[in-house]
Design an enzyme around this catalytic site. Structure first.
Site: not given
Ligand code: S3P
Length: 452
Positions: A22, A27, A100, A128, A174, A176, A322, A353, A395
């Protein structure tokens, strides 16, 4: 609304592959869309989350051809016609659904474009925290309005503009946030630096590198010089280890089981789940490995055992955030205590969670103590079937379907449409596992492919 009905099995003898990763599929849609030239992306994950990101890029002018499709879901192979770094203003607000990752990565990308646009999501995503990307992007000069009912939450109105590079030290680990800042940094003049407090998944850096964009790593700092345009290339997405984790736990906690998972991503920023399950006593072997398009991948063999509890190290948490719901299920099957702390981030995922895992474990007879930053599970109490809620969290739905494979009686997991956000085909794999478990011969679960 769909549901799963799960019954216990005695052992698991299977060979399977899981759908594409995913994180990498998001990306790939973004980076190939920005690239100069056409890229073919194979084993793209046709889940709702990734399709929303693909559609967002399409709304910003990126065209693509579907080469292969998983019927009923969406494309698994695509030719993406990159726009050489020049996106166009979307006509309508962009729907990020439940994701997210989609919203945060797109926020970074769109904050640096010469137009205004809006990102929105479902109820879960609208609660969120988006402040974690708004803060660093504002430091770069971005103008982002969080218009949600909850402060700092989506919908986001992004008034794109020329941004300034920055050095940003993330308060939470993070990937993300890191990725949002790096994607914005691509469009700045000068060097953007992100410093992470702990290792986080590095798919953005690896994929940028694969597409010819240089990043530099110095300790926990990642530097990126702006003005680089990705160069199109073909990219094959490995199977998602976070999806594989459900089957890893199912086999690992069932003595006598043997499972082979093929073509799964083995990036070391994602494999802590293997370390944890090994520590609990299962035998997990990498039977073949290679590196493909800058990402390690391979086949995993899992042999089940009587598990014992373990303690999750703080530095492991970002690497298995995750997988914690399904690790909690393994912990319930293990003798002794499993300690999961320093994991407050779990409270701001698709659901809280910590609460949703604790509620479901307790409803099956598990013993678990809840903490603000995690939980302690005392395993070894037999689980019984129950009617459980997914709370709309993919999940949670899958982790407790796996718990049902160990429980007496019948387990009903309600509201399971959400699994399509990350694992199209999970229901079919689950049904195959339950049907075939009575067959002492090793068998094959059909590999998820466009023809299935
Ligand atoms: C992800 C980063 C994680 C993960 C999410 C996917 C990503 O979140 O929990 O399912 O693809 O960058 P965080 O980076 O916010 O912890």
């Amino acid at each position: 609304m769909s549901h799963f009905i799960v019954k216990a099995i005695n052992s698991l003898h299977a060979e399977l592959s899981v759908p594409g990763d995913k994180s990498m599929s998001h990306r790939a849609a973004i980076i190939a869309g920005l690239a100069q030239g056409d890229s073919v992306i194979r084993n793209f994950l046709p889940s709702e989350d990734c399709l929303n990101t693909l559609h967002a890029m399409a709304a910003a002018g990126v065209e693509y051809d579907v080469l292969e499709e998983l019927e009923g879901y969406g494309p698994t192979a695509l030719r993406i016609h990159g726009r050489k770094g020049k996106l166009q203003a979307p006509q309508n607000p962009i729907d990020c659904g439940n994701s997210g990752t989609g919203m945060r990565l797109l926020a970074g990308l769109l904050a640096a474009q010469p137009f205004t646009c809006e990102l929105f999501g479902d109820e879960s995503l609208s609660s969120r925290p988006m402040g974690r990307v708004i803060t660093p992007l504002s430091q770069m000069g971005a103008e982002i309005e969080a218009m949600g009912e909850k402060p700092g939450c989506a919908p986001l109105r992004i008034h794109g503009k020329m941004l300034q590079p920055t050095t940003y030290t993330m308060p939470v680990a993070s990937a993300q946030v890191k990725s949002a800042v790096l994607l914005a940094g691509l469009f700045c003049e000068g060097v953007t630096t992100v410093v992470q407090p702990a290792e986080t998944r590095d798919h953005t850096e690896r994929m940028l590198e694969a597409f010819g964009v240089k990043t530099e790593r110095e300790g926990q700092a990642i530097h990126l010089s702006g003005g680089q345009i990705p160069l199109a290339r073909d990219f094959r997405v490995p199977g998602d280890i976070s999806s594989a984790a459900f089957w890893i736990v199912a086999a690992a906690a069932m003595p006598g089981s043997r499972l082979l998972i093929r073509n799964v991503g083995l990036n070391s920023t994602r494999t802590a789940v293997i370390d944890v399950i090994r520590r609990m006593g299962a035998k997990i072997t990498v039977v073949s490995s290679s590196s493909q398009d800058g990402e390690p991948m391979g086949d995993l063999e899992i042999c089940g055992a009587a598990l014992t509890g373990t303690e999750i190290f703080p530095q492991e948490v970002p690497n298995l955030i995750d997988e914690i719901p399904v690790i909690a299920v393994a912990a319930a099957m293990a003798q002794g205590k499993t300690v999961i702390r320093n994991a407050k981030e779990l409270r701001v995922k698709e659901t809280d969670r910590i609460t949703t895992v604790v509620n479901n474990l307790r409803s099956m007879g598990g013993e678990v103590e809840e903490f603000e930053d995690g939980m302690v599970i005392t395993g070894g109490h037999p689980l019984h079937g129950a009617v459980m809620q997914s709370y709309g969290d993919h999940r949670i739905a899958m982790a407790f379907a796996i718990a049902g494979l160990f429980a007496s009686g019948e387990t009903v997991m309600e509201n399971t449409d959400c699994v399509n956000t990350s694992y199209p085909g999970f229901a079919r794999h689950l049904a195959a596992v339950m049907q075939e478990s009575t067959d002492p011969q090793a068998y094959q679960i059909p590999i998820l492919s466009p023809s299935h």
